[in-house]
Design a protein around this motif. Structure first.
Motif, short mmCIF file in Angstrom:
data_model
loop_
_atom_site.label_atom_id
_atom_site.label_comp_id
_atom_site.label_asym_id
_atom_site.label_seq_id
_atom_site.Cartn_x
_atom_site.Cartn_y
_atom_site.Cartn_z
N LYS A 128 -57.65 58.67 64.47
CA LYS A 128 -58.08 57.50 65.23
C LYS A 128 -59.60 57.37 65.26
O LYS A 128 -60.14 56.26 65.24
N ASP A 129 -60.31 58.50 65.33
CA ASP A 129 -61.77 58.46 65.44
C ASP A 129 -62.43 57.93 64.17
O ASP A 129 -63.40 57.18 64.23
N THR A 130 -61.92 58.34 63.02
CA THR A 130 -62.53 57.94 61.74
C THR A 130 -61.76 56.80 61.06
O THR A 130 -62.20 56.28 60.04
N ASN A 131 -60.60 56.45 61.62
CA ASN A 131 -59.73 55.44 61.02
C ASN A 131 -59.38 55.80 59.58
O ASN A 131 -59.37 54.95 58.68
N GLN A 132 -59.10 57.09 59.37
CA GLN A 132 -58.73 57.57 58.04
C GLN A 132 -57.29 58.04 58.03
O GLN A 132 -56.82 58.65 58.99
N LEU A 133 -56.59 57.75 56.94
CA LEU A 133 -55.23 58.22 56.79
C LEU A 133 -55.21 59.70 56.42
O LEU A 133 -56.12 60.19 55.75
N LYS A 134 -54.17 60.39 56.86
CA LYS A 134 -53.98 61.79 56.50
C LYS A 134 -52.84 61.88 55.50
O LYS A 134 -51.77 61.31 55.72
N TYR A 135 -53.10 62.62 54.40
CA TYR A 135 -52.10 62.72 53.34
C TYR A 135 -51.49 64.11 53.31
O TYR A 135 -52.17 65.11 53.55
N ASN A 136 -50.22 64.15 53.00
CA ASN A 136 -49.51 65.42 52.83
C ASN A 136 -49.90 65.97 51.47
O ASN A 136 -49.50 65.45 50.42
#
Length: 306
Positions: A128-136
């Motif tokens: 939420k802070d960086t608005n970045q997606l996290k990938y598996n």
């Protein structure tokens, strides 16, 4: 005698009840321990589960198709004589659109056309802070842009199942309104997918209608070349003109089948998981299972002693 039997019966029930309470009291520490273990596990799971956000939009069946079909309805009898069906029912078109939108073929095409396979299959969180997606990383190497799965990229069917679990289409039969929702780990991704999905449905139905009208025009022009009757030629020219008009209106209608009642909004609150409910249910199940375990163990031991 009957009173004595009733007294003995109630006394027996009371003794059994006392026995149950006594068994529970003796193993109260075990019951508390098991319940506490389930409580800790459920709370931990609730905190571990990633938030998901749902974007939704209310869609109104497009009125243009209905108005045009009303105009063409005046020529329906003539068209049927020429072997062409130009009637179109708005409600049936909406039903067809919803069925198509749920189909494997359409969703596979939607995923491919919009290049969302990686976002769909490999994303497992959002910062939420960086608005970045996290990938598996076990599924996809974002830096190397490579799939890490043993069999390569997910199949069309796998991608279909992934998206099927993230979208929902609800049609109100009374009003004809349709609600479409899409959920994702990221609110931005949920809104993006929703907007693309609605646009894809409209585009598919628009192309479908254009193809149908084009076939009608080709057929009518072929019949025009064959007939020598002036009256029939006049009818065919009129039908061709209406079909051309239909095609022009369809091509000029990007919201061909559905018009959003309002713009889709960026979700501000998660819609799952319900952490409080997970914790409550986990603790409750733990308490019930611990009671059953203690009572079963007590009566099993009692049967062996007996």
């Amino acid at each position: 005698m009957k009173d004595d039997v009733q007294i003995d019966h109630h006394t027996g029930d009371e003794i059994d009840l006392r026995e149950i309470f006594q068994a529970v009291w003796v193993d109260k520490i075990l019951i508390i321990a098991i319940t506490a273990l389930f409580a800790v596990a459920s709370v931990s799971y609730a905190l571990y589960v990633t938030n998901e956000y749902k974007a939704e939009v209310l869609l109104v069946p497009a009125q243009g198709t209905n108005q045009l079909s009303g105009a063409l309805g005046q020529l329906g009898g003539l068209a049927s004589l020429a072997g062409v069906n130009i009637q179109s029912g708005e409600s049936s078109e909406v039903e067809i659109a919803t069925h198509i939108a749920n189909s494997w073929g359409f969703i596979s095409k939607f995923v491919s056309n919009n290049g969302i396979s990686v976002e769909l299959a490999a994303v497992n969180g959002w910062d939420k802070d960086t608005n970045q997606l996290k990938y598996n990383e076990d599924i996809y190497d974002f830096e190397g842009q490579n799939w890490m799965l043993e069999g390569g990229p997910p199949s069309d069917f796998q991608l279909f199942k992934f998206f099927e679990g993230k979208k929902d289409i609800v049609e109100d039969k009374m009003t004809g309104l349709v609600t479409i929702s899409v959920n994702s780990f990221s609110p931005h991704l949920a809104k993006k997918w929703l907007d693309l999905y609605v646009a894809e449905i409209n585009k598919h139905m628009q192309d479908r209608e254009i193809a149908k009208v084009s076939r009608n025009i080709d057929y009518l022009e072929m019949q025009l070349k064959k007939t020598e009757s002036k009256e029939m030629q006049k009818v065919l020219y009129q039908l061709i003109g209406e079909q051309i008009k239909n095609k022009m209106v369809t091509e000029a209608s990007p919201d061909y089948i559905f018009v959003p009642a309002g713009p889709s909004m960026l979700p501000q609150q998660k819609f799952r998981p319900k952490r409080a409910m997970i914790s409550i249910w986990g603790t409750t199940i733990g308490g019930i299972l611990s009671l059953l375990f203690v009572l079963i163990r007590h009566f099993v031991r009692k049967s062996y002693k007996g």
